[in-house]
Design a protein around this motif. Sequence first.
Motif, short mmCIF file in Angstrom:
data_model
loop_
_atom_site.label_atom_id
_atom_site.label_comp_id
_atom_site.label_asym_id
_atom_site.label_seq_id
_atom_site.Cartn_x
_atom_site.Cartn_y
_atom_site.Cartn_z
N PRO A 1 0.84 -1.21 0.00
CA PRO A 1 0.00 0.00 0.00
C PRO A 1 0.87 1.26 0.00
O PRO A 1 1.94 1.28 0.63
CB PRO A 1 -0.80 -0.12 1.30
CG PRO A 1 -0.79 -1.58 1.62
CD PRO A 1 0.53 -2.10 1.11
N GLU A 2 0.39 2.28 -0.70
CA GLU A 2 1.12 3.53 -0.86
C GLU A 2 1.66 4.08 0.47
O GLU A 2 2.79 4.55 0.55
CB GLU A 2 0.14 4.55 -1.44
CG GLU A 2 0.67 5.40 -2.56
CD GLU A 2 -0.43 6.31 -3.08
OE1 GLU A 2 -1.35 5.78 -3.72
OE2 GLU A 2 -0.36 7.52 -2.80
N GLY B 1 4.96 2.82 1.48
CA GLY B 1 6.02 2.94 0.48
C GLY B 1 7.31 3.51 1.04
O GLY B 1 8.37 3.36 0.44
N ALA C 1 -6.78 2.56 -1.02
CA ALA C 1 -5.59 3.20 -0.44
C ALA C 1 -5.98 4.14 0.71
O ALA C 1 -5.27 4.24 1.70
CB ALA C 1 -4.83 3.98 -1.51
#
Length: 326
Positions: free
Chosen positions: A62-63, A66, A241
């Motif tokens: 998931p962003e 990151g 997200a």
Amino acid sequence: MPEAAFPVPAELVGLLRAPRGRVLLLGTVQPDGDLLGSQIGLGLALATAGAAVTLAGPHAVPEVFGFLPGAALVERWERAPGSFDLVILVDCPDPSRTNGLLEGSRGPATRVVSIDHHPDSRRYADVHWVEPTASATGEMVYDLLQALGLKVTPEIATNLYTSIHTDTGSFRYSNTTPRALRIAADLVAHGARPELVAGALYEGRRPEDLHRLGEVLARVEVSPDGRVAWLALPAGSVPEAFVTAEDLVNYPRSIASVKVAALFREIGPGSVKVSLRAKGEVNVGRIAAAFGGGGHTNAAGCTIAGSLAEARDAILKAVAEALGKR
Ligand SMILES: [Mn+2]
């Protein structure tokens, strides 16, 4: 450290001290901060020790995660490219959560290891190491690295710190033990930066995210007695997200009178994903298990076949019964 480390099984130390062949660190659907921090942290440590390490899972990172050092190493697989000599699963109580990747990467000679802190962890591996009193799987990986004599680099420290940070709700939940805090302190001493982790997790919003959050929070509902609060989100109403980044179930949980909070998300036609949170008075792991899911006493989940309203009514009934029994 005054509290004893969790005893690492000798077989696991033997397997990882000089890992032979190809090693796969395998994730699951919807990986959370504990899973990713444990997977990447252990992967980096084994790679530094000379192992041929692959990191993969059925869903993309998931962003919001990151920022984890090494996150870009995690491959997203539809199917496993072949079998590995060693497959390690972290924070994975149920192998079906790998979407078939465990079966695809497990050959006749493959050794499978499960490192987990879920009390309902299934025994699908050759070496099962489960410590239900660990705050996070990342705490167990920390012990494992100590047992293996592997160096904790700043990159590894950041990953394991994020595991403990997220699974303790930023050091707020009842699993925030003295030991979890001491390990977190040691990880900070080894280069984890609490302000960078918290900033990446909670201060990466765009203006439109905040506006969306306002709209979503306006939908929070509370039971007449104030002890249960929930959010029900129809399919497509918010991006995946956003749900991951905001940890939405924590908002109904934050109401003072609430003992149990729930998030209902329609994830497809006739399929509702349920997240449950408690504050120690009701075992939501037991409720989720009754619906085919599972988890911890205070944090659990399941997926229910039916409409959003049907899933909501069924869970709220079970929660009311559990609260009533006390
Ligand atoms: Mn966990």
